[in-house]
Design a protein around this motif. Structure first.
Motif, PDB file in Angstrom:
ATOM      1  N   ALA A   2     -12.287  26.092  14.745  1.00 42.64           N
ATOM      2  CA  ALA A   2     -11.620  27.397  14.631  1.00 42.64           C
ATOM      3  C   ALA A   2     -12.264  28.467  15.493  1.00 42.64           C
ATOM      4  O   ALA A   2     -11.680  29.532  15.693  1.00 42.64           O
ATOM      5  CB  ALA A   2     -11.619  27.853  13.167  1.00 42.64           C
ATOM      6  N   PHE A   3     -13.473  28.212  16.010  1.00 43.09           N
ATOM      7  CA  PHE A   3     -14.189  29.232  16.778  1.00 43.09           C
ATOM      8  C   PHE A   3     -14.543  28.707  18.167  1.00 43.09           C
ATOM      9  O   PHE A   3     -14.787  27.515  18.348  1.00 43.09           O
ATOM     10  CB  PHE A   3     -15.479  29.638  16.048  1.00 43.09           C
ATOM     11  CG  PHE A   3     -15.250  30.118  14.647  1.00 43.09           C
ATOM     12  CD1 PHE A   3     -14.839  31.416  14.390  1.00 43.09           C
ATOM     13  CD2 PHE A   3     -15.421  29.260  13.565  1.00 43.09           C
ATOM     14  CE1 PHE A   3     -14.619  31.859  13.091  1.00 43.09           C
ATOM     15  CE2 PHE A   3     -15.208  29.685  12.268  1.00 43.09           C
ATOM     16  CZ  PHE A   3     -14.800  30.996  12.034  1.00 43.09           C
ATOM     17  N   LYS A   4     -14.603  29.624  19.113  1.00 42.92           N
ATOM     18  CA  LYS A   4     -15.003  29.226  20.461  1.00 42.92           C
ATOM     19  C   LYS A   4     -15.602  30.418  21.201  1.00 42.92           C
ATOM     20  O   LYS A   4     -15.393  31.573  20.821  1.00 42.92           O
ATOM     21  CB  LYS A   4     -13.807  28.667  21.234  1.00 42.92           C
ATOM     22  CG  LYS A   4     -12.761  29.701  21.614  1.00 42.92           C
ATOM     23  CD  LYS A   4     -11.693  29.119  22.545  1.00 42.92           C
ATOM     24  CE  LYS A   4     -12.264  28.850  23.925  1.00 42.92           C
ATOM     25  NZ  LYS A   4     -11.224  28.466  24.908  1.00 42.92           N
ATOM     26  N   VAL A   5     -16.342  30.096  22.251  1.00 44.55           N
ATOM     27  CA  VAL A   5     -16.852  31.086  23.189  1.00 44.55           C
ATOM     28  C   VAL A   5     -16.141  30.838  24.506  1.00 44.55           C
ATOM     29  O   VAL A   5     -16.203  29.732  25.051  1.00 44.55           O
ATOM     30  CB  VAL A   5     -18.376  30.964  23.368  1.00 44.55           C
ATOM     31  CG1 VAL A   5     -18.874  31.961  24.415  1.00 44.55           C
ATOM     32  CG2 VAL A   5     -19.098  31.166  22.042  1.00 44.55           C
ATOM     33  N   ASP A   6     -15.436  31.839  25.014  1.00 47.12           N
ATOM     34  CA  ASP A   6     -14.723  31.674  26.285  1.00 47.12           C
ATOM     35  C   ASP A   6     -15.707  31.379  27.408  1.00 47.12           C
ATOM     36  O   ASP A   6     -16.869  31.812  27.380  1.00 47.12           O
ATOM     37  CB  ASP A   6     -13.935  32.943  26.622  1.00 47.12           C
ATOM     38  CG  ASP A   6     -12.715  33.133  25.729  1.00 47.12           C
ATOM     39  OD1 ASP A   6     -12.239  32.131  25.165  1.00 47.12           O
ATOM     40  OD2 ASP A   6     -12.257  34.286  25.587  1.00 47.12           O
ATOM     41  N   ASP A   7     -15.223  30.657  28.413  1.00 49.13           N
ATOM     42  CA  ASP A   7     -16.077  30.301  29.546  1.00 49.13           C
ATOM     43  C   ASP A   7     -16.719  31.531  30.178  1.00 49.13           C
ATOM     44  O   ASP A   7     -17.890  31.509  30.567  1.00 49.13           O
ATOM     45  CB  ASP A   7     -15.267  29.536  30.605  1.00 49.13           C
ATOM     46  CG  ASP A   7     -14.865  28.148  30.129  1.00 49.13           C
ATOM     47  OD1 ASP A   7     -15.504  27.650  29.174  1.00 49.13           O
ATOM     48  OD2 ASP A   7     -13.916  27.564  30.694  1.00 49.13           O
ATOM     49  N   ALA A   8     -15.962  32.620  30.267  1.00 50.05           N
ATOM     50  CA  ALA A   8     -16.475  33.834  30.905  1.00 50.05           C
ATOM     51  C   ALA A   8     -17.602  34.471  30.098  1.00 50.05           C
ATOM     52  O   ALA A   8     -18.396  35.245  30.650  1.00 50.05           O
ATOM     53  CB  ALA A   8     -15.341  34.842  31.082  1.00 50.05           C
ATOM     54  N   ALA A   9     -17.681  34.159  28.812  1.00 47.28           N
ATOM     55  CA  ALA A   9     -18.694  34.773  27.945  1.00 47.28           C
ATOM     56  C   ALA A   9     -19.922  33.889  27.757  1.00 47.28           C
ATOM     57  O   ALA A   9     -20.913  34.330  27.165  1.00 47.28           O
ATOM     58  CB  ALA A   9     -18.074  35.090  26.589  1.00 47.28           C
TER      59      ALA A   9
END
Length: 246
Positions: free
Chosen positions: A186-193
């Protein structure tokens, strides 16, 4: 002097009352003595991983049976108090009834309970809400708490780094396994972040740790983004795993 006069007038118009029982108190945003005494604060000795109270101090490291049997994805967790009657009233009023007058008090409690975790933290990250739930509720209580703790401690908060990418069912009433499946992925960190995460010690802030499923899902996403360490800090802990010292 003007501020003092205005404060006096405000207190005459809206006298300060306990944020639980509404009894008169000396200042706004505080609890009366009787309500404060009903809060079951979590104090040492505690499990070094789960943050649950232990029956006795066995030296360091101290681990509960639950932490040995099933180590969490996150590194450490601390909570201010057990999720008992008075603490539940505070959290639910804050979360569901727009009762934000206790925020400064909550932030002080959380900063004190998490002093060890925050000492070398590089970033504070709140548990995010899915956008439709955020629209319906109008605020994210974990983000408000994270920002208040950041102001107190000087550790920067990033309320947009961790994203909730799936709308999940309410966790209320679910078993531990059901909760874990409910928030899986349900959670992720975008590539840009990811550059903001890599190599950092991160403290995830939530209102309540119940089974730890949400905290683990957040920690998993942050560790995939190469966080060095992920700790969890909460106002309350609802469920305490078996706490025999090993």
């Amino acid at each position: 002097m003007v501020r003092s006069v205005l404060r006096t007038l405000a207190n005459l118009l809206l006298p300060p009352v306990c944020i639980v029982c509404r009894t008169r108190v000396g200042s706004h945003g505080l609890l009366c003595g009787a309500c404060f005494a009903k809060i079951d604060f979590i104090a040492p000795p505690i499990c070094d991983r789960l943050g649950v109270p232990l029956p006795y101090d066995a030296g360091s490291p101290s681990l509960s049976a639950a932490a040995i049997a099933e180590p969490p994805v996150y590194d450490r967790a601390h909570a201010v108090a057990r999720y008992s009657v008075t603490m539940r009233e505070l959290v639910q009023g804050f979360k569901y009834r727009d009762r934000h007058e206790g925020m400064p008090l909550f932030a002080r409690w959380v900063a004190r309970a998490g002093a060890e975790l925050l000492a070398d933290a590089g970033l504070i990250v709140p548990v995010p809400l899915y956008r439709s739930r955020l629209w319906w509720r109008r605020f994210n209580q974990s983000a408000m708490l994270a920002q208040s703790v950041a102001r107190l401690t000087g550790v920067p908060a990033d309320c947009f780094l961790l994203k909730r990418v799936g709308r999940t069912a309410s966790q209320v009433g679910l078993t531990h396994d059901q909760r874990r499946r409910n928030v899986a992925g349900a959670f992720k960190v975008d590539d840009a972040a990811k550059a903001r995460v890599r190599g950092k010690n991160i403290v995830v802030i939530d209102d309540v740790i119940t089974t730890g499923a949400t905290a683990e899902a957040c920690a998993r996403a942050l560790k995939r983004a190469k966080a060095a360490r992920v700790d969890v800090l909460a106002l309350a802990r609802a469920v305490e795993p078996t706490a025999f010292v090993l």
